[in-house]
Design a protein around this motif. Structure first.
Motif, PDB file in Angstrom:
ATOM      1  N   LEU A  71       0.829  -1.207   0.000  1.00  0.00           N
ATOM      2  CA  LEU A  71       0.000   0.000   0.000  1.00  0.00           C
ATOM      3  C   LEU A  71       0.863   1.258   0.000  1.00  0.00           C
ATOM      4  O   LEU A  71       0.571   2.225  -0.704  1.00  0.00           O
ATOM      5  N   LYS A  72       1.951   1.251   0.771  1.00  0.00           N
ATOM      6  CA  LYS A  72       2.855   2.405   0.818  1.00  0.00           C
ATOM      7  C   LYS A  72       3.569   2.573  -0.527  1.00  0.00           C
ATOM      8  O   LYS A  72       3.754   3.702  -1.005  1.00  0.00           O
ATOM      9  N   ALA A  73       3.966   1.480  -1.173  1.00  0.00           N
ATOM     10  CA  ALA A  73       4.612   1.564  -2.491  1.00  0.00           C
ATOM     11  C   ALA A  73       3.667   2.197  -3.506  1.00  0.00           C
ATOM     12  O   ALA A  73       4.076   3.046  -4.296  1.00  0.00           O
ATOM     13  N   VAL A  74       2.402   1.815  -3.454  1.00  0.00           N
ATOM     14  CA  VAL A  74       1.399   2.389  -4.357  1.00  0.00           C
ATOM     15  C   VAL A  74       1.227   3.875  -4.060  1.00  0.00           C
ATOM     16  O   VAL A  74       1.103   4.699  -4.968  1.00  0.00           O
ATOM     17  N   GLU A  75       1.261   4.223  -2.785  1.00  0.00           N
ATOM     18  CA  GLU A  75       1.183   5.644  -2.397  1.00  0.00           C
ATOM     19  C   GLU A  75       2.386   6.417  -2.932  1.00  0.00           C
ATOM     20  O   GLU A  75       2.245   7.528  -3.447  1.00  0.00           O
ATOM     21  N   LEU A  76       3.581   5.828  -2.835  1.00  0.00           N
ATOM     22  CA  LEU A  76       4.789   6.481  -3.355  1.00  0.00           C
ATOM     23  C   LEU A  76       4.718   6.661  -4.876  1.00  0.00           C
ATOM     24  O   LEU A  76       5.284   7.610  -5.414  1.00  0.00           O
ATOM     25  N   LEU A  77       4.040   5.735  -5.536  1.00  0.00           N
ATOM     26  CA  LEU A  77       3.847   5.839  -6.993  1.00  0.00           C
ATOM     27  C   LEU A  77       2.738   6.831  -7.339  1.00  0.00           C
ATOM     28  O   LEU A  77       2.503   7.118  -8.506  1.00  0.00           O
ATOM     29  N   ASP A  78       2.059   7.338  -6.323  1.00  0.00           N
ATOM     30  CA  ASP A  78       0.960   8.296  -6.468  1.00  0.00           C
ATOM     31  C   ASP A  78      -0.173   7.716  -7.315  1.00  0.00           C
ATOM     32  O   ASP A  78      -0.682   8.348  -8.234  1.00  0.00           O
ATOM     33  N   LEU A  79      -0.541   6.466  -6.978  1.00  0.00           N
ATOM     34  CA  LEU A  79      -1.637   5.788  -7.664  1.00  0.00           C
ATOM     35  C   LEU A  79      -2.816   5.606  -6.720  1.00  0.00           C
ATOM     36  O   LEU A  79      -2.650   5.545  -5.512  1.00  0.00           O
ATOM     37  N   ARG A  80      -3.999   5.510  -7.302  1.00  0.00           N
ATOM     38  CA  ARG A  80      -5.169   5.126  -6.519  1.00  0.00           C
ATOM     39  C   ARG A  80      -5.038   3.653  -6.159  1.00  0.00           C
ATOM     40  O   ARG A  80      -4.465   2.870  -6.913  1.00  0.00           O
ATOM     41  N   LYS A  81      -5.594   3.265  -5.018  1.00  0.00           N
ATOM     42  CA  LYS A  81      -5.532   1.876  -4.558  1.00  0.00           C
ATOM     43  C   LYS A  81      -6.892   1.213  -4.722  1.00  0.00           C
ATOM     44  O   LYS A  81      -7.921   1.808  -4.431  1.00  0.00           O
ATOM     45  N   GLN A  82      -6.860  -0.023  -5.179  1.00  0.00           N
ATOM     46  CA  GLN A  82      -8.060  -0.837  -5.305  1.00  0.00           C
ATOM     47  C   GLN A  82      -7.764  -2.188  -4.662  1.00  0.00           C
ATOM     48  O   GLN A  82      -6.829  -2.866  -5.088  1.00  0.00           O
ATOM     49  N   PRO A  83      -8.526  -2.584  -3.641  1.00  0.00           N
ATOM     50  CA  PRO A  83      -8.286  -3.909  -3.055  1.00  0.00           C
ATOM     51  C   PRO A  83      -8.522  -5.002  -4.096  1.00  0.00           C
ATOM     52  O   PRO A  83      -9.473  -4.936  -4.881  1.00  0.00           O
ATOM     53  N   CYS A  84      -7.673  -5.985  -4.102  1.00  0.00           N
ATOM     54  CA  CYS A  84      -7.802  -7.124  -5.024  1.00  0.00           C
ATOM     55  C   CYS A  84      -8.995  -7.978  -4.599  1.00  0.00           C
ATOM     56  O   CYS A  84      -9.077  -8.411  -3.450  1.00  0.00           O
ATOM     57  N   PHE A  85      -9.895  -8.227  -5.513  1.00  0.00           N
ATOM     58  CA  PHE A  85     -11.095  -9.003  -5.227  1.00  0.00           C
ATOM     59  C   PHE A  85     -10.737 -10.410  -4.765  1.00  0.00           C
ATOM     60  O   PHE A  85     -11.292 -10.930  -3.798  1.00  0.00           O
ATOM     61  N   ALA A  86      -9.806 -11.063  -5.453  1.00  0.00           N
ATOM     62  CA  ALA A  86      -9.423 -12.442  -5.114  1.00  0.00           C
ATOM     63  C   ALA A  86      -8.803 -12.519  -3.721  1.00  0.00           C
ATOM     64  O   ALA A  86      -9.085 -13.452  -2.971  1.00  0.00           O
ATOM     65  N   HIS A  87      -7.951 -11.558  -3.368  1.00  0.00           N
ATOM     66  CA  HIS A  87      -7.369 -11.559  -2.027  1.00  0.00           C
ATOM     67  C   HIS A  87      -8.450 -11.349  -0.974  1.00  0.00           C
ATOM     68  O   HIS A  87      -8.401 -11.913   0.108  1.00  0.00           O
TER      69      HIS A  87
END
Length: 91
Positions: A71-87
């Motif tokens: 989640l922090k890596a995605v934040e550093l990439l400045d992307l929106r986060k979407q929880p994975c349905f399968a997980h």
């Protein structure tokens, strides 16, 4: 953990505007040999994107497993986060 292998799986779900046909492009299962910190994961993602000619600016959202470092890596990439349905189903 010492001696434990960690892996990161990257897939790109793209539109026809990028590659001509809408599809999923697997970017591979990547062994993470260093610590799986957010900063290291961000670097790994950027490098893998470069191998197919994409940059962070080509991305819109990241589907994640919910691990804090991811989640922090995605934040550093400045992307929106979407929880994975399968997980989410697995939990």
């Amino acid at each position: 953990m010492i001696g434990q292998n960690r892996y990161l799986t990257l897939n790109v779900h793209h539109s026809s505007a990028i590659f001509g046909v809408s599809r999923i492009a697997p970017l591979g299962l990547i062994r993470v040999s260093e610590r799986a910190t957010a900063e290291n994961l961000e670097d790994i993602i950027r490098k893998r994107l470069q191998t197919i000619g994409l940059t962070r600016e080509d991305l819109v959202v990241a589907a994640t497993d919910g691990a804090s470092n991811v989640l922090k890596a995605v934040e550093l990439l400045d992307l929106r986060k979407q929880p994975c349905f399968a997980h989410g189903l697995d939990l």
